[in-house]
Design a protein around this motif. Structure first.
Motif, PDB file in Angstrom:
ATOM      1  N   LEU A   1      -2.643   0.855  -3.913  1.00 44.10           N
ATOM      2  CA  LEU A   1      -1.384   0.128  -4.024  1.00 44.10           C
ATOM      3  C   LEU A   1      -0.375   0.882  -4.882  1.00 44.10           C
ATOM      4  O   LEU A   1      -0.744   1.674  -5.756  1.00 44.10           O
ATOM      5  CB  LEU A   1      -1.636  -1.258  -4.625  1.00 44.10           C
ATOM      6  CG  LEU A   1      -2.637  -2.148  -3.882  1.00 44.10           C
ATOM      7  CD1 LEU A   1      -2.755  -3.506  -4.563  1.00 44.10           C
ATOM      8  CD2 LEU A   1      -2.246  -2.312  -2.422  1.00 44.10           C
TER       9      LEU A   1
ATOM     10  N   GLU B   1      -7.228  -6.637   8.196  1.00 43.37           N
ATOM     11  CA  GLU B   1      -7.695  -6.397   6.829  1.00 43.37           C
ATOM     12  C   GLU B   1      -8.038  -4.922   6.647  1.00 43.37           C
ATOM     13  O   GLU B   1      -8.438  -4.235   7.591  1.00 43.37           O
ATOM     14  CB  GLU B   1      -8.914  -7.274   6.537  1.00 43.37           C
ATOM     15  CG  GLU B   1     -10.083  -7.024   7.457  1.00 43.37           C
ATOM     16  CD  GLU B   1     -11.176  -8.069   7.342  1.00 43.37           C
ATOM     17  OE1 GLU B   1     -12.287  -7.801   7.843  1.00 43.37           O
ATOM     18  OE2 GLU B   1     -10.918  -9.148   6.775  1.00 43.37           O
ATOM     19  N   ILE B   2      -7.871  -4.440   5.427  1.00 44.35           N
ATOM     20  CA  ILE B   2      -8.080  -3.021   5.139  1.00 44.35           C
ATOM     21  C   ILE B   2      -9.568  -2.681   5.162  1.00 44.35           C
ATOM     22  O   ILE B   2     -10.390  -3.379   4.580  1.00 44.35           O
ATOM     23  CB  ILE B   2      -7.490  -2.658   3.759  1.00 44.35           C
ATOM     24  CG1 ILE B   2      -5.991  -2.982   3.714  1.00 44.35           C
ATOM     25  CG2 ILE B   2      -7.732  -1.187   3.439  1.00 44.35           C
ATOM     26  CD1 ILE B   2      -5.164  -2.240   4.716  1.00 44.35           C
ATOM     27  N   GLU B   3      -9.899  -1.607   5.853  1.00 43.08           N
ATOM     28  CA  GLU B   3     -11.284  -1.141   5.914  1.00 43.08           C
ATOM     29  C   GLU B   3     -11.452   0.171   5.147  1.00 43.08           C
ATOM     30  O   GLU B   3     -12.434   0.371   4.450  1.00 43.08           O
ATOM     31  CB  GLU B   3     -11.695  -0.958   7.372  1.00 43.08           C
ATOM     32  CG  GLU B   3     -13.167  -0.719   7.579  1.00 43.08           C
ATOM     33  CD  GLU B   3     -13.968  -2.007   7.678  1.00 43.08           C
ATOM     34  OE1 GLU B   3     -15.138  -1.932   8.067  1.00 43.08           O
ATOM     35  OE2 GLU B   3     -13.432  -3.084   7.355  1.00 43.08           O
ATOM     36  N   GLY B   4     -10.501   1.090   5.309  1.00 40.84           N
ATOM     37  CA  GLY B   4     -10.536   2.347   4.557  1.00 40.84           C
ATOM     38  C   GLY B   4     -11.692   3.250   4.903  1.00 40.84           C
ATOM     39  O   GLY B   4     -12.177   3.989   4.045  1.00 40.84           O
ATOM     40  N   ASN B   5     -12.155   3.222   6.171  1.00 43.11           N
ATOM     41  CA  ASN B   5     -13.353   4.005   6.486  1.00 43.11           C
ATOM     42  C   ASN B   5     -13.088   5.332   7.177  1.00 43.11           C
ATOM     43  O   ASN B   5     -13.972   6.176   7.241  1.00 43.11           O
ATOM     44  CB  ASN B   5     -14.329   3.169   7.329  1.00 43.11           C
ATOM     45  CG  ASN B   5     -13.741   2.727   8.653  1.00 43.11           C
ATOM     46  OD1 ASN B   5     -12.749   3.278   9.116  1.00 43.11           O
ATOM     47  ND2 ASN B   5     -14.338   1.715   9.262  1.00 43.11           N
TER      48      ASN B   5
ATOM     49  N   HIS C   1      -3.509   8.063  10.345  1.00 38.31           N
ATOM     50  CA  HIS C   1      -4.571   7.089  10.082  1.00 38.31           C
ATOM     51  C   HIS C   1      -5.187   6.627  11.399  1.00 38.31           C
ATOM     52  O   HIS C   1      -4.525   6.611  12.436  1.00 38.31           O
ATOM     53  CB  HIS C   1      -4.023   5.878   9.319  1.00 38.31           C
ATOM     54  CG  HIS C   1      -2.868   5.210   9.997  1.00 38.31           C
ATOM     55  ND1 HIS C   1      -1.567   5.633   9.838  1.00 38.31           N
ATOM     56  CD2 HIS C   1      -2.807   4.159  10.858  1.00 38.31           C
ATOM     57  CE1 HIS C   1      -0.757   4.872  10.554  1.00 38.31           C
ATOM     58  NE2 HIS C   1      -1.491   3.973  11.197  1.00 38.31           N
TER      59      HIS C   1
ATOM     60  N   GLU D   1      -7.213   9.823  -2.661  1.00 41.63           N
ATOM     61  CA  GLU D   1      -7.332   8.378  -2.485  1.00 41.63           C
ATOM     62  C   GLU D   1      -6.846   7.961  -1.093  1.00 41.63           C
ATOM     63  O   GLU D   1      -5.852   8.499  -0.593  1.00 41.63           O
ATOM     64  CB  GLU D   1      -6.491   7.647  -3.539  1.00 41.63           C
ATOM     65  CG  GLU D   1      -6.943   7.861  -4.969  1.00 41.63           C
ATOM     66  CD  GLU D   1      -8.268   7.167  -5.251  1.00 41.63           C
ATOM     67  OE1 GLU D   1      -8.501   6.077  -4.681  1.00 41.63           O
ATOM     68  OE2 GLU D   1      -9.069   7.718  -6.027  1.00 41.63           O
TER      69      GLU D   1
ATOM     70  N   TYR E   1      -6.521   1.991   9.859  1.00 46.70           N
ATOM     71  CA  TYR E   1      -5.506   1.079   9.332  1.00 46.70           C
ATOM     72  C   TYR E   1      -4.685   0.462  10.455  1.00 46.70           C
ATOM     73  O   TYR E   1      -4.282   1.137  11.404  1.00 46.70           O
ATOM     74  CB  TYR E   1      -4.578   1.824   8.375  1.00 46.70           C
ATOM     75  CG  TYR E   1      -3.357   1.025   7.969  1.00 46.70           C
ATOM     76  CD1 TYR E   1      -3.444   0.032   7.004  1.00 46.70           C
ATOM     77  CD2 TYR E   1      -2.125   1.250   8.581  1.00 46.70           C
ATOM     78  CE1 TYR E   1      -2.328  -0.712   6.638  1.00 46.70           C
ATOM     79  CE2 TYR E   1      -1.006   0.516   8.227  1.00 46.70           C
ATOM     80  CZ  TYR E   1      -1.110  -0.464   7.259  1.00 46.70           C
ATOM     81  OH  TYR E   1      -0.010  -1.199   6.912  1.00 46.70           O
TER      82      TYR E   1
ATOM     83  N   SER F   1       0.843  -1.195   0.000  1.00 47.26           N
ATOM     84  CA  SER F   1       0.000   0.000   0.000  1.00 47.26           C
ATOM     85  C   SER F   1       0.878   1.245   0.000  1.00 47.26           C
ATOM     86  O   SER F   1       2.040   1.213   0.429  1.00 47.26           O
ATOM     87  CB  SER F   1      -0.910   0.015   1.228  1.00 47.26           C
ATOM     88  OG  SER F   1      -0.152   0.204   2.408  1.00 47.26           O
TER      89      SER F   1
ATOM     90  N   CYS G   1      -4.192   3.728   2.526  1.00 45.71           N
ATOM     91  CA  CYS G   1      -4.135   2.395   3.132  1.00 45.71           C
ATOM     92  C   CYS G   1      -4.564   1.313   2.156  1.00 45.71           C
ATOM     93  O   CYS G   1      -4.115   0.166   2.249  1.00 45.71           O
ATOM     94  CB  CYS G   1      -4.992   2.337   4.392  1.00 45.71           C
ATOM     95  SG  CYS G   1      -6.760   2.563   4.096  1.00 45.71           S
ATOM     96  N   SER G   2      -5.428   1.663   1.191  1.00 41.19           N
ATOM     97  CA  SER G   2      -5.925   0.662   0.244  1.00 41.19           C
ATOM     98  C   SER G   2      -5.371   0.845  -1.166  1.00 41.19           C
ATOM     99  O   SER G   2      -5.401  -0.088  -1.970  1.00 41.19           O
ATOM    100  CB  SER G   2      -7.458   0.700   0.193  1.00 41.19           C
ATOM    101  OG  SER G   2      -7.917   1.987  -0.182  1.00 41.19           O
TER     102      SER G   2
END
Length: 500
Positions: free
Chosen positions: A70, A45-49, A37, A64, A40, A23, A67-68
């Motif tokens: 790449l 696992e990535i949540e990205g919220n 963050h 963007e 994260y 990432s 954390c998610s």
């Protein structure tokens, strides 16, 4: 990811190389660029919220989540443009709009990400004039954990951890929209052996532990690395003890044991048995040397050690092999075991060297092992063949030296008392009070692992060296000092010479 293809990208003007599939947040971290963050976590696992980690990527119209997103060859990333800074301020403003002003009484104060990020990326006056939403502030969710829903920022770290690590999934996010909140399922509280990690990973003060709540403040704690001694895994831990103010007599020194990252051993987590080990450091300890079961004021261990040496000398050299018995344990460090081998086996020529440790427990298939000693592999590497002594083997000794209180876990107290009664000289070296105290002629208070330095080898053969995390009380010595002192009194070569 060492075997994966490497790609080149630019982050804030820095040329960065990262493995394909990494990432942007992780690549930036490896390059020394800090991206804030909340949700994260490298092991989840990535949540990205939370959207706190958004960055600007050249060629893309929107910000963007790093954390998610790449890494790609030739990517140009900017983490601190005006647009990014304003986005972070907006995220913080939304979080603080409903967040209580609890900082003066919150246990997370001083190590709270929301506090830190507001100081670095916010510092704006609130535009909210409406009353804040009222939610439950002291919800017991199990295992001594308290959930404050007003403080929760819905990062879902706790939910993902329980789903991924122990696989128990006791927490979930309930309701929708503004009414979303973390909670337990009906009649299913958090109940697993890794629940204490929820406090560690919560980025704010939403989940706290009853054992720590309102006891001290984070800025008074000295944090020192150590190795957990409560099973064969040897997890990397941090011992947090008070150093910011003088302690009253009897007040606890160690307030927390927390997980320390070690990818080769425990990753980011520790079990609750290791976390509760903070009690092992302060509670039930021998504070002073004892004679005939009675504490003796003013008597140093160095002076009392002369009695041990004198008792050993009463046994003629040819009879020492059968007349002197020693019981060691797997909490001794590799260095202490090597010294014990040189002193008792090479130096005194003893054949009765036994081991007594805590009884095995149940392994959980994650980190906790069945064996409850941290240095079992170290015992074998030192050249010992560990076995528990039989009662008649103990009773046949003229001099008995026992390190640790663990014999009483395996043999009945009445039977031990009968076996010890006929031994002319018997000495106990123990950190904690126990049934053996009244049976020994002299009880020497010794250090627990957190109070000494050394090396442990865990069940997988991983060697870990650790330093002293907490200073022992006056009059308490590490076994290494006692063994070296005894060798000196007996005029033995601590390097392994035979001075019989």
């Amino acid at each position: 990811m060492s075997g994966l293809k490497r790609v080149g990208l630019t982050i804030d003007g820095l040329k960065v190389q990262a493995a394909e599939g990494t990432s942007i947040l992780k690549a930036a971290e490896q390059a020394g660029v800090v991206i804030p963050h909340f949700c994260y976590h490298p092991a989840l696992e990535i949540e990205g919220n939370c959207r706190m980690c958004v960055v600007e990527i050249e060629g893309l119209p929107k910000l963007e989540p790093s954390c998610s997103a790449l890494v790609r060859e030739g990517l140009v990333v900017r983490t601190s443009t005006e647009r990014v800074r304003e986005a972070r301020k907006d995220v913080l403003a939304f979080l603080l709009a409903e967040h209580p002003l609890d900082c003066p009484i919150c246990d997370k104060a001083g190590e709270c990400r929301l506090q830190d990020y507001y100081d670095r990326h916010g510092l704006t006056a609130s535009r909210m004039v409406e009353p804040r939403e009222r939610r439950e502030k002291k919800l017991a969710i199990g295992r001594g954990l308290i959930l404050d829903r007003e403080r929760c920022v819905l990062c879902t770290r706790c939910v993902r951890f329980l789903r991924q690590m122990p696989g128990t999934g006791e927490l979930g996010v309930f309701e929708r929209g503004l009414r979303s909140e973390v909670g337990i399922f009906e009649d299913a509280p958090v109940d697993n052996g890794y629940s204490g990690n929820l406090v560690d990973i919560c980025p704010v003060g939403a989940i706290t532990a009853e054992d720590f709540r309102f006891k001290t403040r984070a800025w008074f704690l000295a944090r020192k690395p150590s190795v957990c001694p409560h099973c064969g895994r040897g997890c990397a831990v941090t011992v947090e003890s008070v150093s910011g103010y003088p302690l009253a007599k009897g007040e606890r020194r160690v307030y927390r044991i927390t997980a320390r990252e070690n990818p080769a051993v425990n990753g980011f987590w520790i079990c609750d048995l290791g976390r509760d080990g903070r009690r092992d450091i302060d509670e039930g300890r021998h504070a002073r040397l004892m004679k005939a079961g009675v504490p003796v004021a003013g008597l140093s261990w160095q002076t009392a050690l002369a009695d041990v040496a004198a008792a050993i000398r009463t046994v003629p050299g040819p009879e020492r092999s059968a007349g002197i018995a020693v019981v060691l344990n797997g909490r001794l460090t590799c260095e202490e075991l090597a010294l014990a081998k040189r002193l008792f086996v090479a130096g005194l020529g003893l054949s009765k060297v036994y081991f007594a440790d805590r009884k095995p427990g149940s392994a959980d298939g994650l980190l906790l092992t069945a064996e409850r000693l941290p240095n079992g592999r170290g015992v074998l590497e030192a050249g010992f063949a560990p076995r528990l002594p039989a009662l008649d083997e103990i009773a046949a000794a003229d001099v008995l030296l026992v390190f640790g209180p663990y014999l009483s876990e395996h043999l009945a107290e009445e039977a031990l008392a009968k076996a010890w009664a006929g031994i002319p000289s018997k000495f106990l070296f123990s950190a904690h009070e126990g049934p053996l105290d009244r049976l020994a002629d002299i009880v020497f208070p010794v250090a627990v692992p957190a109070e000494k330095s050394g090396t442990y080898i865990n069940v997988d053969g991983t060697r870990q060296t650790f330093a002293q995390a907490v200073k022992p009380a006056a009059g308490v010595a590490a076994e290494s000092a006692i063994l070296a002192g005894l060798a000196n009194l007996l005029a033995l070569d601590a390097g392994g010479g035979d001075a019989r």
